[in-house]
Design a protein around this motif. Sequence first.
Motif, PDB file in Angstrom:
ATOM      1  N   LEU A  24       0.832  -1.210   0.000  1.00  0.00           N
ATOM      2  CA  LEU A  24       0.000   0.000   0.000  1.00  0.00           C
ATOM      3  C   LEU A  24       0.865   1.259   0.000  1.00  0.00           C
ATOM      4  CD1 LEU A  24      -2.878   1.058   0.061  1.00  0.00           C
ATOM      5  CD2 LEU A  24      -2.788   0.997   2.565  1.00  0.00           C
ATOM      6  N   VAL A  25       1.965   1.225   0.742  1.00  0.00           N
ATOM      7  CA  VAL A  25       2.880   2.365   0.778  1.00  0.00           C
ATOM      8  C   VAL A  25       3.501   2.578  -0.598  1.00  0.00           C
ATOM      9  CG1 VAL A  25       5.033   3.258   1.740  1.00  0.00           C
ATOM     10  CG2 VAL A  25       3.375   2.136   3.236  1.00  0.00           C
ATOM     11  N   ARG A  26       3.940   1.490  -1.221  1.00  0.00           N
ATOM     12  CA  ARG A  26       4.537   1.606  -2.559  1.00  0.00           C
ATOM     13  C   ARG A  26       3.529   2.160  -3.559  1.00  0.00           C
ATOM     14  NH1 ARG A  26       6.079  -3.812  -1.501  1.00  0.00           N
ATOM     15  NH2 ARG A  26       4.905  -4.531  -3.326  1.00  0.00           N
ATOM     16  N   THR A  27       2.295   1.705  -3.451  1.00  0.00           N
ATOM     17  CA  THR A  27       1.250   2.187  -4.365  1.00  0.00           C
ATOM     18  C   THR A  27       1.016   3.686  -4.188  1.00  0.00           C
ATOM     19  OG1 THR A  27       0.138   0.039  -4.375  1.00  0.00           O
ATOM     20  CG2 THR A  27      -1.168   1.954  -5.031  1.00  0.00           C
ATOM     21  N   GLY A  28       0.995   4.131  -2.933  1.00  0.00           N
ATOM     22  CA  GLY A  28       0.796   5.552  -2.675  1.00  0.00           C
ATOM     23  C   GLY A  28       1.908   6.400  -3.270  1.00  0.00           C
ATOM     24  N   PHE A  29       3.159   5.971  -3.093  1.00  0.00           N
ATOM     25  CA  PHE A  29       4.281   6.712  -3.664  1.00  0.00           C
ATOM     26  C   PHE A  29       4.225   6.686  -5.196  1.00  0.00           C
ATOM     27  CE2 PHE A  29       6.903   5.916   0.373  1.00  0.00           C
ATOM     28  CZ  PHE A  29       6.575   7.157   0.869  1.00  0.00           C
ATOM     29  N   ARG A  30       3.862   5.535  -5.753  1.00  0.00           N
ATOM     30  CA  ARG A  30       3.807   5.432  -7.221  1.00  0.00           C
ATOM     31  C   ARG A  30       2.759   6.390  -7.794  1.00  0.00           C
ATOM     32  NH1 ARG A  30       4.878   2.024 -11.630  1.00  0.00           N
ATOM     33  NH2 ARG A  30       6.073   0.512 -10.407  1.00  0.00           N
ATOM     34  N   LEU A  31       1.615   6.487  -7.134  1.00  0.00           N
ATOM     35  CA  LEU A  31       0.568   7.392  -7.611  1.00  0.00           C
ATOM     36  C   LEU A  31       1.056   8.836  -7.641  1.00  0.00           C
ATOM     37  CD1 LEU A  31      -2.593   5.935  -5.811  1.00  0.00           C
ATOM     38  CD2 LEU A  31      -2.102   5.903  -8.266  1.00  0.00           C
ATOM     39  N   VAL A  32       1.814   9.207  -6.619  1.00  0.00           N
ATOM     40  CA  VAL A  32       2.359  10.567  -6.564  1.00  0.00           C
ATOM     41  C   VAL A  32       3.377  10.783  -7.676  1.00  0.00           C
ATOM     42  CG1 VAL A  32       3.793  12.148  -5.212  1.00  0.00           C
ATOM     43  CG2 VAL A  32       1.964  10.871  -4.091  1.00  0.00           C
ATOM     44  N   GLY A  43      10.626   0.366 -10.967  1.00  0.00           N
ATOM     45  CA  GLY A  43      10.250  -0.907 -10.383  1.00  0.00           C
ATOM     46  C   GLY A  43      10.062  -0.803  -8.886  1.00  0.00           C
ATOM     47  N   GLU A  44       9.603  -1.902  -8.296  1.00  0.00           N
ATOM     48  CA  GLU A  44       9.344  -1.954  -6.862  1.00  0.00           C
ATOM     49  C   GLU A  44       9.985  -3.200  -6.261  1.00  0.00           C
ATOM     50  OE1 GLU A  44       5.184  -1.751  -5.982  1.00  0.00           O
ATOM     51  OE2 GLU A  44       4.786  -0.218  -7.509  1.00  0.00           O
ATOM     52  N   ALA A  45      10.215  -3.143  -4.946  1.00  0.00           N
ATOM     53  CA  ALA A  45      10.756  -4.288  -4.216  1.00  0.00           C
ATOM     54  C   ALA A  45      10.182  -4.289  -2.807  1.00  0.00           C
ATOM     55  CB  ALA A  45      12.283  -4.222  -4.157  1.00  0.00           C
ATOM     56  N   GLY A  46      10.010  -5.490  -2.246  1.00  0.00           N
ATOM     57  CA  GLY A  46       9.397  -5.610  -0.935  1.00  0.00           C
ATOM     58  C   GLY A  46      10.357  -5.843   0.198  1.00  0.00           C
ATOM     59  N   GLY A  48      15.024  -5.793   1.252  1.00  0.00           N
ATOM     60  CA  GLY A  48      16.347  -5.358   0.841  1.00  0.00           C
ATOM     61  C   GLY A  48      16.972  -6.218  -0.240  1.00  0.00           C
ATOM     62  N   ARG A  49      16.797  -7.532  -0.156  1.00  0.00           N
ATOM     63  CA  ARG A  49      17.395  -8.406  -1.162  1.00  0.00           C
ATOM     64  C   ARG A  49      16.762  -8.179  -2.533  1.00  0.00           C
ATOM     65  NH1 ARG A  49      20.908 -11.790  -0.089  1.00  0.00           N
ATOM     66  NH2 ARG A  49      20.377 -11.763   2.140  1.00  0.00           N
ATOM     67  N   ALA A  50      15.453  -8.012  -2.546  1.00  0.00           N
ATOM     68  CA  ALA A  50      14.779  -7.723  -3.812  1.00  0.00           C
ATOM     69  C   ALA A  50      15.198  -6.357  -4.352  1.00  0.00           C
ATOM     70  CB  ALA A  50      13.262  -7.774  -3.618  1.00  0.00           C
ATOM     71  N   ALA A  51      15.521  -5.417  -3.429  1.00  0.00           N
ATOM     72  CA  ALA A  51      15.989  -4.096  -3.854  1.00  0.00           C
ATOM     73  C   ALA A  51      17.312  -4.217  -4.592  1.00  0.00           C
ATOM     74  CB  ALA A  51      16.133  -3.178  -2.646  1.00  0.00           C
ATOM     75  N   LEU A  52      18.213  -5.066  -4.084  1.00  0.00           N
ATOM     76  CA  LEU A  52      19.494  -5.279  -4.757  1.00  0.00           C
ATOM     77  C   LEU A  52      19.276  -5.841  -6.154  1.00  0.00           C
ATOM     78  CD1 LEU A  52      21.730  -6.742  -1.907  1.00  0.00           C
ATOM     79  CD2 LEU A  52      21.900  -4.489  -2.961  1.00  0.00           C
ATOM     80  N   GLU A  53      18.367  -6.803  -6.266  1.00  0.00           N
ATOM     81  CA  GLU A  53      18.082  -7.392  -7.570  1.00  0.00           C
ATOM     82  C   GLU A  53      17.505  -6.340  -8.516  1.00  0.00           C
ATOM     83  OE1 GLU A  53      15.453 -10.589  -6.668  1.00  0.00           O
ATOM     84  OE2 GLU A  53      17.010 -11.826  -5.713  1.00  0.00           O
ATOM     85  N   LEU A  54      16.667  -5.463  -7.971  1.00  0.00           N
ATOM     86  CA  LEU A  54      16.067  -4.402  -8.787  1.00  0.00           C
ATOM     87  C   LEU A  54      17.136  -3.468  -9.342  1.00  0.00           C
ATOM     88  CD1 LEU A  54      13.565  -2.800  -9.798  1.00  0.00           C
ATOM     89  CD2 LEU A  54      13.575  -1.619  -7.592  1.00  0.00           C
ATOM     90  N   VAL A  55      18.070  -3.055  -8.474  1.00  0.00           N
ATOM     91  CA  VAL A  55      19.113  -2.119  -8.906  1.00  0.00           C
ATOM     92  C   VAL A  55      20.127  -2.809  -9.814  1.00  0.00           C
ATOM     93  CG1 VAL A  55      20.896  -0.525  -8.119  1.00  0.00           C
ATOM     94  CG2 VAL A  55      18.802  -0.781  -6.800  1.00  0.00           C
ATOM     95  N   ASP A  56      20.392  -4.082  -9.559  1.00  0.00           N
ATOM     96  CA  ASP A  56      21.311  -4.819 -10.431  1.00  0.00           C
ATOM     97  C   ASP A  56      20.759  -4.948 -11.849  1.00  0.00           C
ATOM     98  OD1 ASP A  56      23.199  -5.226  -8.461  1.00  0.00           O
ATOM     99  OD2 ASP A  56      22.495  -7.238  -7.918  1.00  0.00           O
ATOM    100  N   ALA A  57      19.441  -5.067 -11.956  1.00  0.00           N
ATOM    101  CA  ALA A  57      18.812  -5.322 -13.255  1.00  0.00           C
ATOM    102  C   ALA A  57      18.403  -4.055 -13.994  1.00  0.00           C
ATOM    103  CB  ALA A  57      17.589  -6.221 -13.067  1.00  0.00           C
ATOM    104  N   ASN A  58      18.363  -2.924 -13.297  1.00  0.00           N
ATOM    105  CA  ASN A  58      17.892  -1.684 -13.911  1.00  0.00           C
ATOM    106  C   ASN A  58      18.782  -0.513 -13.504  1.00  0.00           C
ATOM    107  OD1 ASN A  58      14.909  -2.478 -14.871  1.00  0.00           O
ATOM    108  ND2 ASN A  58      15.225  -3.351 -12.833  1.00  0.00           N
ATOM    109  N   ARG A  59      18.843   0.483 -14.381  1.00  0.00           N
ATOM    110  CA  ARG A  59      19.523   1.718 -13.995  1.00  0.00           C
ATOM    111  C   ARG A  59      18.563   2.538 -13.142  1.00  0.00           C
ATOM    112  NH1 ARG A  59      19.463   6.807 -15.595  1.00  0.00           N
ATOM    113  NH2 ARG A  59      18.287   6.389 -17.522  1.00  0.00           N
ATOM    114  N   ILE A  60      18.913   2.690 -11.869  1.00  0.00           N
ATOM    115  CA  ILE A  60      18.080   3.442 -10.931  1.00  0.00           C
ATOM    116  C   ILE A  60      18.839   4.694 -10.514  1.00  0.00           C
ATOM    117  CG2 ILE A  60      16.873   3.407  -8.722  1.00  0.00           C
ATOM    118  CD1 ILE A  60      15.709   1.396 -10.589  1.00  0.00           C
ATOM    119  N   ASP A  61      18.222   5.843 -10.698  1.00  0.00           N
ATOM    120  CA  ASP A  61      18.851   7.091 -10.267  1.00  0.00           C
ATOM    121  C   ASP A  61      18.644   7.326  -8.773  1.00  0.00           C
ATOM    122  OD1 ASP A  61      19.698   7.842 -12.884  1.00  0.00           O
ATOM    123  OD2 ASP A  61      17.666   8.510 -13.334  1.00  0.00           O
TER     124      ASP A  61
END
Length: 245
Positions: A24-32, A43-46, A48-61
Motif C-alpha cells: 500500500l505504501v509503494r502504491t501511494g508513492f507510485r501514484l504521486v 520498479g518496486e521491491a518488498g 532489501g534483497r529484492a531491492a538489490l536485484e532491482l538495482v542490479d537489473a535496472n539503472r536506478i537514479d
Amino acid sequence: MTETDIDASTAPPVRVGLVDDQALVRTGFRLVLDAEPDVEVVGEAGDGRAALELVDANRIDVLLMDVRMPGMDGIAATAQVTARHPETRVIVLTTFDLDEYAFAAIRSGASGFLLKDVRPQELVAAIRTVHSGEAALSPRVTRRMLELFAAELPIDGSAAAREDAAADPAPLDALTTREREILVAIAEGLNNGELAERFFLSESTVKTHVGRVLQKLGARDRVQLVILAYELGLLAPHGGAPSDR
C-alpha cells in the motif's frame, strides 16, 4: 520558451525505485510520482534483497528505501546498493522522526532522509534534490543526525572525543579557507542557495566550491561531508562550530 524550459523538457526522467514491505505504501508513492512528467518509476521491491536485484537489473537514479523490513533490512541494503552502484542515490524512508535505524542507513551511504507521511510535493522535491547531487536533509534532521553520531563516539561526543577525532587534520590541508567555510556551512544544513546568500557568491560559484570540497575529501555527497565535518572536529553535536575554550 526559455533555455531552462528547453533543458527541463528534454532532460531524461529521473528513474526511481520503490522499496517497502507494504504494498500500500509503494502504491501511494507510485501514484504521486506517476503524476510527475520528469519522474519514472522503474520498479518496486518488498525487501532489501529484492531491492538489490532491482538495482542490479535496472539503472536506478534514486531509490526510496524503507528501513525496517523483514529479511535484509534497509540498512544492509543501502550499504550494498551504494557500494555496488555508487551512481544510485538512496533516500531513507522511516515512520519515526528520530529513528536511529534511519541514521544508521545514512551512515551506510544514503543521501536523504524522509518520513513516510511526507507531503507529495516534498517527496518529489527530495527526489529531484538528491538526483541533482545535493542531500535531502533539513537543518533539523542534520542536527539530529549529528547528535546521534556523537552518541556513537567515545566519551559521548565530548570535546575530548572531538579532539581525538580531529587529531589528524590532513584531509583539511587540501582545502582553501573558503572551501573549509563551505564545508562547515554544508554540515550546518545549508543548501546551495543559502550558501550563496551567506558568502555573497553566485550559485554557480557555490557549486564549483562544493564540487571541489567533495573531490578533495573523497566524499560521495553532502551527507558524507556532514559526518566528516564532525569527525574532523569542525562541528559540535548541537550543529554549531565547536568552542575554542
